[in-house]
Design an enzyme around this catalytic site. Sequence first.
Site: not given
Ligand code: PEP
Ligand code: MG
Length: 572
Positions: A433, A190, A457, A504
């Site tokens: 994912e 984070h 993920d 994403c």
């Molecule tokens: C991901 O897992 O790539 C994603 C975009 O979701 P998050 O980072 O919110 O788990």
């Molecule tokens: Mg994710």
Amino acid sequence: MRQTLHGQGASRGIALGRARVRLPHALQIAEQRIPPEAVDAELAQLHGAIASVRAEMHALRARLHGALAAEVGEFLDMHALLLDDPELLQGLDALVRERHFSADYALRLQRDRLAGVFEAMDDPYFRSRVEDIDQVIGRIHAALHRRDCELRGFAGEVLVAESVAPAEMAQLRDQGVVAIVTTGGSPLSHSAILARSLHLPLVVDATQALELINDGDALIVDGGSGRVVVEPDADDLRRHRAREREHARERRELARLRREPTRTRDGVDVRLFANAESREDVAEAYALGAAGIGLYRTEFLFLQRNTLPDEDEQFRAYRDVVMGMNDRPVTIRTLDVGADKVDRTGLALRDEPNPALGLRGVRLSLARRGLLHTQLRALLRASAYGRIRLLVPMVTCREEILEVRAEIANATQALRLDGHEIADDVPLGVMIEVPAAALALPAFVRDVDFIALGTNDLVQYLLATDRNHEGLGRLYTPLHPAVIRVLRDVIRIARRASRPVSVCGEMAAAPDYAPLLLALGLTDFSLHPGTMLEVRQRIRNCDFAALQARASALVRARDRRALEQWLATAHG
Ligand code: PEP
Ligand code: MG
């Protein structure tokens, strides 16, 4: 003496500054006693320091807005709770009043005692709270030794520390800190995500930093390559100044790209969508010419509170995003709490033996139908105000999609009966994912309208490597033949079924990976607005056809080194 050390670049940018070394467990204070007549004055000083930290945190909280408020606020709230904890305060007073310890030494004893209690707990979440105790006690300790209450004197400095909490990031930037170097940490933490959105250069995993850097050393930090030069010589300084001039020129050039299309040299249009969590992100995305919102993470509405947001509150939040993007599409993801995104409303289970493999994402939504129904109603109502697309996280199998579709049909019917206006067509997409979903995609690709590859993920689950585990930093990488193969297959299957497909995860936000993703056939990216112009620039320098021609070499690469070599020569 000049030295160079290497960590991992976690937030791009270069900086020259004076090192401020923050040693771990700064409270290595030897036993100190005070005379009985000094007790009252010592306590008054201690209480003054606690009050000033409370005021400081309050002021910091008030200055935060947007996505930062959501992410950092949670930590500040936790620290504020600790500051008011009678266990902490009374314990301190007793150590000074009854045992005549100095306030400094009392702080150290209390830190060690509370840390001992948390460290002995089974739950990793509570164990990791030791970091918060260190933060709070460290702040009181700093306040005790400050002539006035304001934190000052950091301008132009590079903070060198074991780790930096997300709550500190924004404050450090405001104080004029020019870069951060940590011995631990991972580019996916984070803190790293925040550093990137604050444009604060960050190098993590520089394991030797605390041994080799002394307080006051001059440092040149490169948050892109992860290189840190200690006590630079004349050549380093000359190179640094040249790079700074180059950077300033690049920034001016980037600003010019705000209105330019994202088109490769050979004329292929690429769509850059934005990942957004706040109104500010949405406004920035719009201004940068984002094709739409590719990922709106709704869990940020849920994370910082003790009660769940009701349908109306959710509806207004979603409607704001949709209206903020005018007529560009807005992809809103249903709730993805669980694993590392732990809320305070009790939704995510705290005692799961293996939370990353537990009740998270769509699993939680389907286990709590009332919750899902409320969220879907809010989303569908917002669809009357613009182009909404629904995205479902953590899908493992076809059944989950069919169940969500059935819930959407129910909610639509109920809303129409109530006289609500709803868009005729609300596309439903799936996050890929979980490796099983990637492998089984041919079985359900026609049950969904679009696909979003969640590489954060997906990499974690494919490589069995925790995305937040500091010690595994170098193992967690998309540069693995398995990841490349899965990305290639998912993009190919989606395209054959005429389903739009985007990436994403953070991978899409890294300009260096853009040629790799283009080679695999990707033309939709979704990323935080912070790096959108850099990615646009990188793509504009690429030749799509030339990269496609090198795709088979990419898929044949046998290890990380070969993939790095491919990237290094990917001028395509
Ligand atoms: C991901 O897992 O790539 C994603 C975009 O979701 P998050 O980072 O919110 O788990
Ligand atoms: Mg994710």
